[in-house]
Design an enzyme around this catalytic site. Sequence first.
Site, PDB file in Angstrom:
ATOM      1  N   GLU A 230      60.721  39.340  65.389  1.00 54.30           N
ATOM      2  CA  GLU A 230      59.406  39.863  65.733  1.00 54.30           C
ATOM      3  C   GLU A 230      58.361  38.998  65.041  1.00 54.30           C
ATOM      4  OE1 GLU A 230      58.560  43.938  64.702  1.00 54.30           O
ATOM      5  OE2 GLU A 230      56.778  43.975  65.953  1.00 54.30           O
TER       6      GLU A 230
ATOM      7  N   GLY B 106      57.846  43.877  55.107  1.00 54.16           N
ATOM      8  CA  GLY B 106      58.616  44.901  54.398  1.00 54.16           C
ATOM      9  C   GLY B 106      60.033  45.032  54.933  1.00 54.16           C
ATOM     10  N   ALA B 107      60.141  45.188  56.245  1.00 54.85           N
ATOM     11  CA  ALA B 107      61.455  45.370  56.852  1.00 54.85           C
ATOM     12  C   ALA B 107      61.316  45.252  58.359  1.00 54.85           C
ATOM     13  CB  ALA B 107      62.023  46.742  56.499  1.00 54.85           C
TER      14      ALA B 107
ATOM     15  N   GLU C 111      63.053  46.473  62.270  1.00 48.85           N
ATOM     16  CA  GLU C 111      63.839  47.519  62.933  1.00 48.85           C
ATOM     17  C   GLU C 111      64.840  47.006  63.964  1.00 48.85           C
ATOM     18  OE1 GLU C 111      60.438  47.023  63.380  1.00 48.85           O
ATOM     19  OE2 GLU C 111      59.895  47.305  65.482  1.00 48.85           O
ATOM     20  N   ASN C 112      65.374  45.796  63.829  1.00 51.45           N
ATOM     21  CA  ASN C 112      66.337  45.267  64.809  1.00 51.45           C
ATOM     22  C   ASN C 112      67.364  46.334  65.175  1.00 51.45           C
ATOM     23  OD1 ASN C 112      65.244  42.581  64.119  1.00 51.45           O
ATOM     24  ND2 ASN C 112      66.331  42.967  62.206  1.00 51.45           N
TER      25      ASN C 112
ATOM     26  N   GLU D 215      61.669  52.334  59.607  1.00 55.37           N
ATOM     27  CA  GLU D 215      62.519  51.454  60.433  1.00 55.37           C
ATOM     28  C   GLU D 215      63.494  52.277  61.259  1.00 55.37           C
ATOM     29  OE1 GLU D 215      61.330  48.610  60.522  1.00 55.37           O
ATOM     30  OE2 GLU D 215      60.190  48.769  58.657  1.00 55.37           O
TER      31      GLU D 215
ATOM     32  N   HIS E  33      61.841  53.783  64.278  1.00 57.48           N
ATOM     33  CA  HIS E  33      61.592  52.805  65.342  1.00 57.48           C
ATOM     34  C   HIS E  33      62.706  52.819  66.392  1.00 57.48           C
ATOM     35  CE1 HIS E  33      57.956  50.572  64.711  1.00 57.48           C
ATOM     36  NE2 HIS E  33      58.290  50.049  63.549  1.00 57.48           N
TER      37      HIS E  33
HETATM   38  N1  0A1 Z   1      58.084  45.780  62.937  1.00 57.85           N
HETATM   39  C1  0A1 Z   1      58.218  45.747  61.511  1.00 57.85           C
HETATM   40  C2  0A1 Z   1      57.319  44.842  60.795  1.00 57.85           C
HETATM   41  C3  0A1 Z   1      57.515  43.394  60.954  1.00 57.85           C
HETATM   42  C4  0A1 Z   1      56.642  42.664  61.726  1.00 57.85           C
HETATM   43  C5  0A1 Z   1      56.696  41.305  61.798  1.00 57.85           C
HETATM   44  C6  0A1 Z   1      57.666  40.688  61.054  1.00 57.85           C
HETATM   45  O1  0A1 Z   1      57.711  39.335  61.052  1.00 57.85           O
HETATM   46  C7  0A1 Z   1      56.668  38.678  61.606  1.00 57.85           C
HETATM   47  C8  0A1 Z   1      58.557  41.390  60.281  1.00 57.85           C
HETATM   48  C9  0A1 Z   1      58.483  42.755  60.243  1.00 57.85           C
HETATM   49  C10 0A1 Z   1      57.832  47.109  60.994  1.00 57.85           C
HETATM   50  O2  0A1 Z   1      56.874  47.683  61.470  1.00 57.85           O
HETATM   51  O3  0A1 Z   1      58.456  47.575  60.074  1.00 57.85           O
HETATM   52 ZN    ZN Z   2      56.929  49.388  62.175  1.00 57.55          ZN
END
Ligand code: 0A1
Ligand code: ZN
Length: 854
Positions: free
Chosen positions: A126, A258-259, A261-262, A295, A298
Amino acid sequence: MKDASPATAPKTFYLKDYTPFGYDAESVHLTFRLAPETTRVISRIRFTPKPDAADRTFFLHGEELKLISAKIDCQAVTPELVEGGLKCEVPGAPFTWEAEVEINPADNTALEGLYMSNHMYCTQCEAEGFRKITYYPDRPDVMSTFTVRIEGDEPVMLSNGNPMGQGEGWAEWHDPWPKPAYLFALVAGDLVNHPGSFTTKSGKEVELNIWVRPGDEHKCAFGMEALKKSMKWDEDVYGLEYDLDLFNIVAVDDFNMGAMENKGLNIFNSSCVLASPETSTDANFERIEAIIAHEYFHNWTGNRITCRDWFQLCLKEGLTVFRDAQFTADMRSEPVKRIEDVIALRARQFPEDNGPLAHPPRPEQFQEINNFYTATVYEKGAEVIGMLKRLVGDENYYKALKLYFERHDGQACTIEDWLKVFEDATGRGLSQFKLWYSQAGTPRLKVSEDYADGTYTLTFEQSTPPTPGQPDKAPRVIPVAVGLLSPNGDEVRGTEVLELTEARQSFTYQGLASKPVPSILREFSAPVILERESTNAERAFLLAHDTDPFNRWEAGNALAKEVRVAMVLDGAAPDAAYLDALEKLVRDDAQDPAFRALVLTPPSQSDIAQTLFDRGHTPDPQKIYDAAETFTQTLAQQLETSLPRLYAATTVDGPYAPDAEGAGKRALNGRILSLLTRLDGGEQAARQYQAADNMTQQYAALGALLKAENGEAQSQAFFGQWQDDRLVMDKWFALQIACAAPEKTAATAAALTRHPLFSMKNPNRFRAVFGALAGHHAGFHHASGEGYQLLADNLIALDKLNPQTTARMCAAFQTWKRYDAGRQSLIRAQLTRIAGTDGLSRDTTEMVTRILDA
Ligand code: 0A1
Ligand code: ZN
């Protein structure tokens, strides 16, 4: 000099230009042959042309890839390599695309795509990292099932979904749920797992694992419990169950955020999952619990229902932040969580919304989407959902959510889809409410009142200052929760939500025996700035009597601000009535310790600066700092006789447990210790440091000592004890800067960048140092300009390695227009220097340009 000619200027993407991809990706097969510098990725993707597609261009994103070969239906093809990817002639009927590319994970310091952290392979896709792994339609509305084969000699090799098989040197995975490429993940390395399991409400047994580096096993238990609590909570509150047989979490040390959600394979910054009483503070534990929940949540809000395009990011993020806040409120204390969230919103989102980086929760344009993982998208996005829930009521909210999951499961959606669900479920029109998604800026709510013959009238006027690209704004729907108190402190009207829809609107209460004291914006029912003439006496009254805990805290916070503003502007002494009110509250053992700790926490100095600026003054950071110091010193003296008793009464006996109750007590105890240290020079803090068996108390004691400039020995001891623990070392780096006097802040940070354990390549370490520098208001904005220069030097250096983290940290300069001409010109010089750097990344270019354009 930077070449700013249009040919090389970064491209801007617009929401209005959205067009669907002309092909469905039915299935994706990936083979990874892992090698640190020469990983091969072989892809086989089944594409079907969409019958009704307006645009049949076959464009696959791809960046920093070496194309080895490409085939369509087993025949070699020679695609046209173009900026950002490739184009190829393809058949008009379903076909199989195959490609082999080579990538270099070891060289990937940007931490996007496939990279190496501590000899371990991991991915971050992401928002647009998958295009650095292979050629692909890397956009969230292309969803497909993924089958992955990993070949390599790593002991553990993981990907999304369920394991299909493994043998010497290989492992295969299959994820049955169609997903966009940004949710793809792969991890391979020498890892050990902390296992767990969860039985879903329909009786399915799910295997859980937290994977860590050998040596970190003892830091997983808390995260595992948090995961199970999250799974249970989502079933109980939203009726949502987990949908795979396996849920893996992996901790990595080098991570930009932070983390992530794969699907079925969450990847965490180790700071957001690893926890132990000896190495983590109460605040760390609370944050870890919240991020694990975030996460996990998500899985439904983000993964099962994803975003059509990145402009819709707040669709998943706002909702998921809202859900994790509900979870924390349920697990811990609802009012405390709300107060903490509002403090964070004002510290991070308000400056964004009221400065050059202001953008709506759903932006309409961007150059680099990574620059839009912002407090506005996340936290304001969550506030917007909170308002929606307040307006439609709890029952309707859950009815709408049920419909959302039924209607949109498996889809890539928009804010329009989201609002339509609410309209259909509740019968209520939301076109005006939608402005919250499209307008930037924090609305100001001016309140005036009138009382005559038992009738009390509240009049509200709303307006939102201009923001970049949005000079004028129409009135929004604002839910304002109001209660009324009688002068003797009784509540004469319970909380009622007034719905503002016009620029100016009045609400009348009848049959009151006397003029009431209003408690407005209870629970912080909307993310606005309330402007109302009030007196310190009235604020003290609400601090003592309001039945809404948020507004009780808010009254204390407003008082604290007024007192400091008067000290800064008029050189006034700390207000005696406020000191008395604080003393009474601190000594009132019937009050929740966590609440008392929050009331004792001073408003941030940046917040005072903004308040001064809003009132037409130019804030002087040193004066604000001095006022804060004087205030705290005076408070300590006023409380002198009670501090030892309070310290003893708030010391938690027995073994450490990271629960909310103990954490609240320790938070109060920490504030008392910092006051006590001002009087005893650090005697008690040194004793506490010596005796501490948990990081919360050890860290609080070290902070108090460093602030008193009497902590050198303990700082060295701390280093000696924890030098091999990266996460604790981050605390050590940050604390020395946070506790330094303003004239020493930049020098302290500069010296720490020369420390052997400082590293540009580890985002946590970089943020520990430069986040602490930027967060030290008077230190960063010291008139010498050294703070500005040091940050700029290091951002320029970091940009070559990690554009994403560099760009995010540029936000430290976003408030520059608040300050005097001298500071403005110092900051402008640094921003211009960054902007003029040769080869500056698209990420940083966009941020610096937006900030400079203010
Ligand atoms: N979707 C994740 C946050 C996230 C966004 C971008 C990243 O790399 C560019 C990494 C993590 C969340 O909302 O936790
Ligand atoms: Zn998120």
